[in-house]
Design a protein around this motif. Structure first.
Motif, PDB file in Angstrom:
ATOM      1  N   PRO A  13      -0.077  -9.395 -19.807  1.00  0.00           N
ATOM      2  CA  PRO A  13      -0.909  -8.309 -19.260  1.00  0.00           C
ATOM      3  C   PRO A  13      -0.116  -7.452 -18.290  1.00  0.00           C
ATOM      4  O   PRO A  13       0.788  -7.926 -17.602  1.00  0.00           O
ATOM      5  N   ASN A  14      -0.456  -6.186 -18.218  1.00  0.00           N
ATOM      6  CA  ASN A  14       0.231  -5.250 -17.317  1.00  0.00           C
ATOM      7  C   ASN A  14      -0.640  -4.870 -16.123  1.00  0.00           C
ATOM      8  O   ASN A  14      -0.486  -3.793 -15.547  1.00  0.00           O
ATOM      9  N   ALA A  15      -1.567  -5.744 -15.764  1.00  0.00           N
ATOM     10  CA  ALA A  15      -2.450  -5.483 -14.630  1.00  0.00           C
ATOM     11  C   ALA A  15      -2.638  -6.768 -13.837  1.00  0.00           C
ATOM     12  O   ALA A  15      -2.610  -7.880 -14.377  1.00  0.00           O
ATOM     13  N   LEU A  16      -2.848  -6.607 -12.511  1.00  0.00           N
ATOM     14  CA  LEU A  16      -3.086  -7.724 -11.608  1.00  0.00           C
ATOM     15  C   LEU A  16      -4.434  -7.545 -10.926  1.00  0.00           C
ATOM     16  O   LEU A  16      -4.900  -6.416 -10.744  1.00  0.00           O
ATOM     17  N   ILE A  17      -5.037  -8.661 -10.535  1.00  0.00           N
ATOM     18  CA  ILE A  17      -6.282  -8.657  -9.774  1.00  0.00           C
ATOM     19  C   ILE A  17      -6.000  -9.286  -8.418  1.00  0.00           C
ATOM     20  O   ILE A  17      -5.588 -10.437  -8.348  1.00  0.00           O
ATOM     21  N   ALA A  18      -6.196  -8.505  -7.352  1.00  0.00           N
ATOM     22  CA  ALA A  18      -6.044  -9.020  -5.991  1.00  0.00           C
ATOM     23  C   ALA A  18      -7.403  -9.491  -5.493  1.00  0.00           C
ATOM     24  O   ALA A  18      -8.362  -8.713  -5.471  1.00  0.00           O
ATOM     25  N   CYS A  19      -7.499 -10.781  -5.117  1.00  0.00           N
ATOM     26  CA  CYS A  19      -8.766 -11.371  -4.684  1.00  0.00           C
ATOM     27  C   CYS A  19      -8.791 -11.531  -3.157  1.00  0.00           C
ATOM     28  O   CYS A  19      -7.746 -11.652  -2.513  1.00  0.00           O
ATOM     29  N   LYS A  20     -10.006 -11.570  -2.615  1.00  0.00           N
ATOM     30  CA  LYS A  20     -10.228 -11.745  -1.179  1.00  0.00           C
ATOM     31  C   LYS A  20      -9.424 -10.742  -0.359  1.00  0.00           C
ATOM     32  O   LYS A  20      -8.762 -11.078   0.622  1.00  0.00           O
ATOM     33  N   VAL A  21      -9.511  -9.487  -0.793  1.00  0.00           N
ATOM     34  CA  VAL A  21      -8.807  -8.409  -0.079  1.00  0.00           C
ATOM     35  C   VAL A  21      -9.542  -8.139   1.234  1.00  0.00           C
ATOM     36  O   VAL A  21     -10.779  -8.099   1.261  1.00  0.00           O
ATOM     37  N   PRO A  22      -8.841  -7.975   2.353  1.00  0.00           N
ATOM     38  CA  PRO A  22      -9.517  -7.679   3.628  1.00  0.00           C
ATOM     39  C   PRO A  22     -10.394  -6.434   3.529  1.00  0.00           C
ATOM     40  O   PRO A  22     -10.049  -5.459   2.868  1.00  0.00           O
ATOM     41  N   GLU A  23     -11.539  -6.489   4.186  1.00  0.00           N
ATOM     42  CA  GLU A  23     -12.473  -5.361   4.124  1.00  0.00           C
ATOM     43  C   GLU A  23     -11.887  -4.102   4.742  1.00  0.00           C
ATOM     44  O   GLU A  23     -12.311  -2.985   4.403  1.00  0.00           O
TER      45      GLU A  23
END
Length: 208
Positions: free
Chosen positions: A21-31
């Motif tokens: 895949p050529n995409a990433l998912i960043a989780c729990k990003v600071p508000e």
């Protein structure tokens, strides 16, 4: 022979790279990344260092960001170097975006043999024909005999045998409280009066 082997290895690595895949998912990003423009630009700069054409999709409600790269190699490199790294005092977690294929991009209608289950049906099944309503069966002899009966009389519809019971129609008598028939205007029977239910007496409460 060596050239063919090297060419085959390059083709294999190219196929494997294209499957990533050529995409990433960043989780729990600071508000703060979603609310403050300066932090948002700093967050985007981390990934644009690997690919200047990177695009971002921010999902504030889920505290997630989708990072889209132009190739899978840049996405893999960014994931290796930035996963579990510190950003704005919090650990950043990155995962590869999984693409889900559900077949056709459009919602296909159900198969023709299943469409009759839809209410109302889209179209009737093959060979279906509307049935004609049967005519009601009226026994005029029975209606005539019952109309001639008076109160307390009876009419035998079916004569009983040793195996079947007899069917007899009994005409009910008119019960009146004073023993007299109430008649209205023109000698027609008066309509019965509806007795209203009495409202219970009002009792004031102790608090009042």
């Amino acid at each position: 022979m060596q050239q063919s082997e090297s060419g085959g290895g390059a083709a294999t690595s190219e196929v494997q790279l294209n499957d990533q895949p050529n995409a990433l998912i960043a989780c729990k990003v600071p508000e703060e990344v979603f609310n403050e423009q300066q932090l948002k630009e700093q967050f985007e700069a981390l990934f644009r260092a690997f690919d200047p054409s990177t695009s971002f999709q921010f999902f504030k409600s889920f505290r997630r960001v989708r990072i889209n790269f132009t190739d899978a190699l840049a996405a893999a490199e960014a994931r290796v170097k930035l996963h579990k790294s510190d950003f704005n005092g919090k650990e950043m977690r990155l995962y590869f975006a999984q693409s889900v294929h559900i077949g056709s991009p459009r919602l296909e209608p159900p198969k023709p043999e299943k469409q009759f289950l839809i209410s109302p049906p889209a179209s009737p099944p093959v060979g279906w024909a509307q049935s004609q309503d049967a005519k009601p069966i009226i026994n005029y002899d029975l209606l005539c005999a019952v109309s001639k009966l008076g109160p307390g009389e009876q009419y035998e519809l079916h004569t009983g045998t040793t195996n079947t019971p007899s069917v007899i129609v009994h005409v009910c008598e008119d019960d009146s409280s004073d023993g007299e028939d109430e008649t209205g205007e023109g000698g027609k029977p008066a309509r019965p009066k509806i007795i209203q239910t009495r409202r219970p007496d009002y009792v004031p409460s102790v608090n009042q």
